[in-house]
Design a protein around this motif. Sequence first.
Motif, PDB file in Angstrom:
ATOM      1  N   ARG A  87      25.622 -12.483 -53.573  1.00  0.00           N
ATOM      2  CA  ARG A  87      24.512 -13.439 -53.646  1.00  0.00           C
ATOM      3  C   ARG A  87      24.999 -14.846 -53.364  1.00  0.00           C
ATOM      4  NH1 ARG A  87      22.422 -17.127 -56.809  1.00  0.00           N
ATOM      5  NH2 ARG A  87      24.094 -16.905 -58.343  1.00  0.00           N
ATOM      6  N   LEU A  88      26.165 -15.171 -53.945  1.00  0.00           N
ATOM      7  CA  LEU A  88      26.702 -16.524 -53.748  1.00  0.00           C
ATOM      8  C   LEU A  88      27.044 -16.766 -52.277  1.00  0.00           C
ATOM      9  CD1 LEU A  88      29.040 -16.808 -56.896  1.00  0.00           C
ATOM     10  CD2 LEU A  88      26.801 -17.865 -56.538  1.00  0.00           C
ATOM     11  N   VAL A  89      27.575 -15.721 -51.638  1.00  0.00           N
ATOM     12  CA  VAL A  89      27.870 -15.859 -50.198  1.00  0.00           C
ATOM     13  C   VAL A  89      26.594 -16.091 -49.407  1.00  0.00           C
ATOM     14  CG1 VAL A  89      28.711 -14.639 -48.144  1.00  0.00           C
ATOM     15  CG2 VAL A  89      30.019 -14.544 -50.289  1.00  0.00           C
ATOM     16  N   ASP A  90      25.522 -15.332 -49.726  1.00  0.00           N
ATOM     17  CA  ASP A  90      24.236 -15.503 -49.013  1.00  0.00           C
ATOM     18  C   ASP A  90      23.685 -16.900 -49.221  1.00  0.00           C
ATOM     19  OD1 ASP A  90      24.342 -12.950 -48.082  1.00  0.00           O
ATOM     20  OD2 ASP A  90      22.962 -12.116 -49.589  1.00  0.00           O
ATOM     21  N   VAL A  91      23.785 -17.356 -50.476  1.00  0.00           N
ATOM     22  CA  VAL A  91      23.295 -18.717 -50.755  1.00  0.00           C
ATOM     23  C   VAL A  91      24.060 -19.727 -49.921  1.00  0.00           C
ATOM     24  CG1 VAL A  91      23.183 -20.528 -52.511  1.00  0.00           C
ATOM     25  CG2 VAL A  91      22.452 -18.191 -53.069  1.00  0.00           C
ATOM     26  N   HIS A  92      25.352 -19.538 -49.853  1.00  0.00           N
ATOM     27  CA  HIS A  92      26.174 -20.457 -49.069  1.00  0.00           C
ATOM     28  C   HIS A  92      25.805 -20.412 -47.576  1.00  0.00           C
ATOM     29  CE1 HIS A  92      29.515 -22.308 -47.052  1.00  0.00           C
ATOM     30  NE2 HIS A  92      29.814 -21.146 -46.474  1.00  0.00           N
TER      31      HIS A  92
END
Length: 906
Positions: free
Chosen positions: A62-67
């Motif tokens: 999720r954090l990668v997608d947000v980034h």
Amino acid sequence: MEIQNNRVLLRGKALQDFSGPGLSRLKVERRWLRWQLAVDRTSRYKGLSKPEARELARELARLVDVHEEESARRARQMALEMLRDGLSRELEELLTWRDRVEDFFLKAQSTSRWIARDQLKELLSERPDLSTLLHHPSADLEDALSETEVEALRSVRAPIWTRRARVNKLIEANELAARKDFLDRIEKSPLTTEQARAVIRLDNRVQVVAAAGSGKTSVMVARAAYAVMRGFVPAERILVLAFNASAAKELQERIAARFKAAGIDSTGLHASTFHAFGLSVIGQATGRKPRLAPWLESGRDLEKVERIVDQLRDEAPAFRLKWDLFRLLFAKVGERDADWWDPATKVVGHRTFRGETVRSAGEKAIADFLFLCNVNYEYERPYAHDVASPDHSQYRPDFYYPDVDLWHEHWAVGADGRVPAEFVGYEAGMEWKREIHQTFGTALLETTWGEILDEHGLEDFAAQLRRHGLSLDTVIDDPDRHMPGAQPVKNADLSMLIRTFMSHVKSNSLDRTKLRSAIASLPMGPARYRAQMFADLYWQVHDRWQGELAAHGYVDFEDMLIEASRALDRGAAISTYDMVLVDEFQDSSSARARLVGSLVHGEHKYLMTVGDDWQSIYRFAGSDMGVMTDFERWFGKGETLKLETTFRSSQEITDVASAFVSKNPRQIPKSVTAAQGPSGTPVRLARIAASDLNRPEPELAEAVATYLTSVSTRLAAGQIAPGPNGGLTIDVLGRYGFESDLLPRRPPPGIDVQFRTVHAAKGLEADYVLIPRLVGGTVGFPSLIDSDPLLDLVMPNPDPFPFGEERRLFYVALTRARREVAILTVVGRESPFVVELMAGGLVTLVGEIASGEAGSGLPPTPCPKCGQGLLRERTGRHGVFVGCTRFPTCTFTRNRGDIAVGVPPF
């Protein structure tokens, strides 16, 4: 390990902070039977349970997608900012241009002035270069723009010509309402909606196609008054062009009267003929106003051509010989198919000067030449020896010269040495005939059609005859001798063709090279040779004509118009007119059209032409219908408006005239409606029996008197309402002036009868119209004289439709009538126009046919083969049969049927 604000914090010997791109360094992985978090695969954080590992993996993803989403957003924002920075100049110009366009259309609506094509073109010429903005491929372009900029972009992308049309429609509706009082009062009768629209649509190029009797002059007067009243064009900058002095005078007087009645000052508004205006332009350009040749001022141009021809014939034997040869032998070559039948010999073909019938046009040319040279010959005399066989009938050579015992065969071989492909077995027959002469030792002279139609063909033929011992007179010794058979073209008719040809040569600025090229484009054969011979004669007359103009400092109509156009084009003369109105535009020549084009060249010039291509009938005077049908090619894009309501004729007459003339696909279509509606009588036709089909005038004269008496009687009995003066006007309209002899010396009481040729009747009208001689033949209606294909060589838009101009002339005759049209024809000599009218159910048959073939009760039935003749009874070897009245041109026959018909009296 902690996750805060989309960051991963790992606590060990030192705090490690992973966010943004650094998140990619972290990976949840399984190591043997345990789960752990690896950093760059070099350091590991152990002790994760399987559920913890799965949750951590999901959270890292999720954090990668947000980034990635944030990175994409920032990249897109940066790209949009860069895009906007790159388009900053165009965006500024976009808003300025949008405001300019809005102001333009708002001003047009506020002033209620029709947006002319030139106005919009001028606006578009100021348009900035917005190509990058308008054609940018990015789908995110509108995201980079403000809401105002997006609206401006959409506005600019919308078709501006479509917007002009929409705004003009609003302006027109507003003007029709706001100027109703003006439109109702500028003429004696209120303008119709179609007339009013032609007045208000003040575009740069407007062609008004006006049906007969539709009030075209009212439109011209009202348009000029509207332009002056609204302040769009000053009166002194308006020019009205007419085709003759009387029309120009009438227009000037009508403009003055109607302007005065409307309280508008017409001072300076000028109505002129083309010729007077052209002379003034040349005077302005050169400082010396030229003088029109006096033979043109007095309408004696045809006489001038005839005098020039007489001079050349007297001065130059070569010209005399060629003139007489062309007039006598070639003026009609290729005009029509076989048109004669000899009842004695049963030969269908061409009638010669001597009165016999030969089978081909080539044989006719030879027979007529022999007659003119006083050579003794026999046509198709049986050969001296019996050579009949199972395969061949008795041989009959084409010609035999008994004075020298010479036989003559004229072969159907063209200039290319070939026999026409459709002549199957012809070459074998040629060889058989040659062998016959060799066998019996008889002398044979051979000629071919291609040789005869060579420049020196007849000279060579005459030389061959002389070598065989024959004596030949010179053709020019007595070219006008009595001819018992076919009659040649008259000198006056050939001079008329020369003059008409000259009008088109000059109007279209043709020279020898261009004409030679046009002739060379014709296929080898009679048409090309005839054109070459005629061109040689023409240029000699042309040069003499030009020499006499130059010797006295004169100009003719065509040269004057062309020179005036050139003066305007090169700036030697300046047009002071912003609005030009042209009357009777269908009668324009190419030279007139060129002058008009020069007058309105440049920005913000307003041209309106008014005419009816259905009434284009002056080809012989140089007019070219193509200036109407190809209006845009001459003057650029513009509007074509139509006046389709006639205030003259009844709907019955209108329908017949329109149906007949509109079959020509090159003409401008119209749907004409009569203001008075279907209140009249049908167009009526009477077929008159004549004792002599070649001279039916006595019976026609009697029928004319009968018709006039019938109208007078009905008027006296109250069956016909009188006109405003208590009587009726009847125009008897003939194709030729000699038809005036058909009128009685004293017309019946109560009616005013006038004879006019149809040409002279154009522009006029009467209560009743009688067409007294709608018959077929060379001097018939349609005329076979005025349709020479040579004219197509010098016209840019020749009319290929059969009898196109004659059909328009007949339309003019029909549409002169307010109440009724009556037509007379002769049984057995019906015009193809009669046949067409009857076949189409356009006329009502009236009258009684007293005797002759029609007395048998055979109804008038169009020939199903040619459609131009009627069926008539004939008697042959097997009894009575039915054939076409155009025999021998049409050879249709069938058995006689039992058909009876009765027709009402006049």
